[in-house]
Structures are given as structure tokens and as C-alpha cells.
Design a protein around this motif. Sequence first.
Motif: not given
Length: 236
Positions: A108-121, A124-128
Motif C-alpha cells: 500500500v505504501l507503493e500504491r500511494v507513492g510513499l515507498a521512498g519515505v516509508a522510514r521517515k517520521k 514531518g510530512f506535508s498535508l498531501g
Amino acid sequence: MRELTKKYGGTRAVDRLTFTVEPGHVTGFLGPNGAGKSTTMRVLLGLDAPTSGEALVNGRRYTSLRRPLHEVGALLDANALHPGRSAYNHLLGLALTNGIGPTRVAEVLERVGLAGVARKKAGGFSLGMKQRLGIAAALLGDPGVLMFDEPVNGLDPDGVRWIRDLMRSLAAEGRTVLLSSHLMSEMALTADRIVIVGRGRLIVESAMKDLTDAYDSLESAYLALTAGSVEYGATR
């Protein structure tokens, strides 16, 4: 949803609301802020108890579902996460409560485009990015029913287009998708069925095409159908 009513003290947030959300469609849940959309979703998810009537998922109360993430996924508040946890650990904690393994978390991380930041807190993410993480959580159990409350609020145009395309793809997979918004322009582009509410009451439930054929546009339909029921300015 059958004759659903929800009161908070002397305030009637939802008033004898009845409608059905069908599989294979994006159903837009449209109304101004304060129309009862979020309250309806909270009752559907067992977060609030109805005053009277029923709010059912696949014919059952949410609280009776043994493995709820496998039947219904929802995004109500993108900020409902622990800011010190990574995106991966946030999802893994949810997954393990429903017998879902780490492989699905990665999917699911891959599907929503977050695989590259999966280990980041996640704090610190933007709203998007938080919206995408919330959608990943909704998809964890591969549920047939999905609910999203104002998922495009505060997003840039690329984020809005991504969510719009995702909603359509989920419906094309045969899922039941309920998408709440107060933005008519977004509903017109995303939904193929529409439920309009005002002051907690149902105003109309219709196929989008039938409504726009009859009134030329969703905006025209909204203005005609809600005259005297809600303040149009609240939907801008």
C-alpha cells in the motif's frame, strides 16, 4: 443508512437520513460545512452512536465486524497519527491488529507513492503526504468499502488529480466508494453518483448524469434543489 438521526444535546446534526451507497461507483457526499457529512461517517464507523435509526456496512454495524479493516477502510482525519512514528511503523501497527502482514504494508505504501519515505517520521510530512498515508491505511485490509472525508482539502493540483484518479480506479475495481466534500467542482469531476445533504437531511440521491442532464450542471442542480435549505455561500 436508514432513518439515521444523531443529536448532540439539543442540536440535531443528522436528521432521519436514508440513502444507499452502491459498489462500483464513486458516490459523492455533498453539502456545506456543518451539513452532517462527517457525523454520518463517524456513526457509520462506530465512533459515535446513533440517536436513532441505522448506519450499516454490508448490512451490519461496524462494531460487529470481526476484522473491520478487511471490510471497510476510511480516512476521516489525515492528522490522526503519531508524529514520531515512521510511515511504515504507523501502518504496521494498524496492520497487526487485523492479522495483516508487513508485505501488505509495503504494497500500500507503493500504491500511494510513499515507498521512498516509508522510514521517515510521519510528523514531518506535508498535508498531501499525510493524506496519502491515511489512504494507505484505508487500503490495508483490501476492503470492499471505502470512505474518505474531504480528502482533497489543502492539496495542490497534482495531489487533487492523484486522489481523483485513485477514487475512480478503486470504484472500477468494484469497490464501494463514499467521498465526502463541500466542493461542487470536485464532485462533478470525480463522482458518478451523488448524495446531497443540508442541515442533516437528505436533499437528493441520484446518478450524476441524471442530475446534470436535468439541470445542465451540478452547480445548477445544487442551487435549484437546495434553495431555502442551505446557504449556498457555505459551499464555495
